[in-house]
Design an enzyme around this catalytic site. Structure first.
Site, short mmCIF file in Angstrom:
data_model
loop_
_atom_site.label_atom_id
_atom_site.label_comp_id
_atom_site.label_asym_id
_atom_site.label_seq_id
_atom_site.Cartn_x
_atom_site.Cartn_y
_atom_site.Cartn_z
CD GLU A 44 43.55 17.44 -11.84
OE1 GLU A 44 44.29 17.35 -13.26
OE2 GLU A 44 43.47 16.49 -11.49
CE LYS A 104 43.00 8.06 -12.75
NZ LYS A 104 44.13 8.75 -13.56
N1 PSU Z 1 42.34 11.11 -12.79
C1 PSU Z 1 41.28 11.23 -13.72
N2 PSU Z 1 41.62 12.08 -14.61
C2 PSU Z 1 42.65 12.53 -14.86
C3 PSU Z 1 43.91 12.37 -14.06
C4 PSU Z 1 43.60 11.73 -13.15
O1 PSU Z 1 40.25 10.89 -13.38
O2 PSU Z 1 42.41 13.41 -15.99
C5 PSU Z 1 45.11 13.27 -14.36
C6 PSU Z 1 45.52 14.02 -13.18
O3 PSU Z 1 45.87 15.46 -13.31
C7 PSU Z 1 46.68 13.15 -12.60
C8 PSU Z 1 47.33 12.62 -14.11
O4 PSU Z 1 47.56 14.17 -11.84
O5 PSU Z 1 46.28 12.16 -14.70
C9 PSU Z 1 48.45 11.42 -13.75
O6 PSU Z 1 48.82 11.50 -15.07
P1 PSU Z 1 50.22 10.61 -15.03
O7 PSU Z 1 49.83 9.13 -14.61
O8 PSU Z 1 50.73 10.77 -16.48
O9 PSU Z 1 51.29 11.12 -13.91
#
Ligand code: PSU
Ligand code: MN
Length: 305
Positions: free
Chosen positions: A27, A159
């Site tokens: 990604e 996380k």
């Molecule tokens: N986990 C990480 N770093 C990140 C992300 C997740 O350690 O940058 C990113 C991933 O791309 C995940 C996104 O899909 O954050 C989720 O964001 P949101 O909660 O806004 O959907």
């Protein structure tokens, strides 16, 4: 007709897929928004290198001028890592990104969606989005995308900034099988343990391949979530992060940071508060997950006997 080209595979990825050679999707939100510079570009390159060394072809996915690109070249990876104004593209943004020719980084949701349509079976990432803490029902679009996209997603759980129990329940409700790769508990990203169960433990790439093949044979149109704990040497125990997290959450509320900005904000506050320990863990687990994903992609590409 213009959009018929989406997704657009690089020539190298297209020929690997045509020859049924193993390809691992990576990604780009983690590159553009998840890690600070210069570690973001270094990590993006390192992940590609690990996939190649282990025997598969990396396909970093991002959106460039509205094209859903599968397999970036070195210059494109640098562009995603270093230029300003790269949007974070989740599911709701896909038609806008295509029609309005955005440059964007893809999340777990959109990377899975694009990878699946390109014909890729395995995707390596750091952590999935989930159910956020707090009164607002902020649920990442990653979750419904996982519930509707048949692909192996290799990650280290979700996380600590999220509501892990609620996220675990969501995965169960929507029928997403959660595998522990060499572990009996769902890993919690920076930490190896969460106290929450996985559905099954496996200890080899071949076992994952067997489960995913069973899923395909049954016509189950959901992701198979393979969770891998952060390597022990880089672990940051959850308890040591709790205070920093509480203050980061308060700060986010005070500054009214929400929506797509919330995850990157909380990640950068945690890295700051832990003097870089969470950053080190983040990079280590990304590298390890790329390795495991490559081994799974190779096990899957071996013809069934
Ligand atoms: N986990 C990480 N770093 C990140 C992300 C997740 O350690 O940058 C990113 C991933 O791309 C995940 C996104 O899909 O954050 C989720 O964001 P949101 O909660 O806004 O959907
Ligand atoms: Mn959200």
């Amino acid at each position: 007709m213009l959009y018929m080209q989406n997704p657009k595979c690089s020539p190298e990825v297209a020929s690997a897929l045509a020859a049924q050679r193993p390809v691992v999707a990576l990604e780009s939100t983690v590159i553009a928004h998840g890690l600070p510079r210069p570690q973001n570009l270094e990590t993006a390159r390192r992940l590609e290198q690990i996939v190649r060394e282990q025997g598969a072809l990396p396909a970093t996915i991002a959106i460039l001028e509205g094209g859903f690109c599968v397999g970036l070249n070195d210059e494109q990876v640098r562009f995603v890592a270093e230029s300003e104004g790269i949007k974070k593209v989740s599911m709701r943004d896909l038609p806008l990104a295509a029609a309005q020719k955005w440059n964007g980084a893809t999340t777990v949701a959109t990377t899975s969606w694009i990878a699946k349509r390109a014909g890729i079976k395995v995707f390596a990432t750091g952590g999935i989005g989930g159910v956020h803490r707090g009164p607002l029902a902020d649920i990442s679009a990653d979750l419904p995308a996982l519930a509707t996209t048949p692909i192996v997603v290799v990650c280290s759980g979700a996380k600590i900034v999220l509501d892990l129990l609620a996220t675990r329940e969501w995965l169960e409700t929507y029928g997403i099988t959660v595998i522990g790769y060499g572990c009996d508990e769902l890993p919690a990203f920076y930490s190896r343990r969460s106290g929450l169960p996985v559905d099954a433990r496996v200890d080899s790439p071949a076992e994952v391949a067997q489960i995913f093949r069973a899923q395909e044979a049954l016509g189950i149109e959901r992701a198979l979530l393979v969770t891998v704990p952060v390597p022990e040497a880089s672990e940051v125990p959850a308890a040591s992060l709790e205070r920093a997290l509480q203050s980061a959450l308060r700060e986010a509320e005070d500054q009214q940071i929400g929506g797509r900005d919330l995850t990157p904000f909380l990640l950068s506050r945690m890295a700051h508060a832990s003097a870089g320990a969470t950053l080190k863990a983040n990079v280590a687990l990304l590298e390890n997950n790329a390795r495991v994903a490559t081994q799974i992609s190779m096990a899957l590409s071996i013809a069934e006997i």
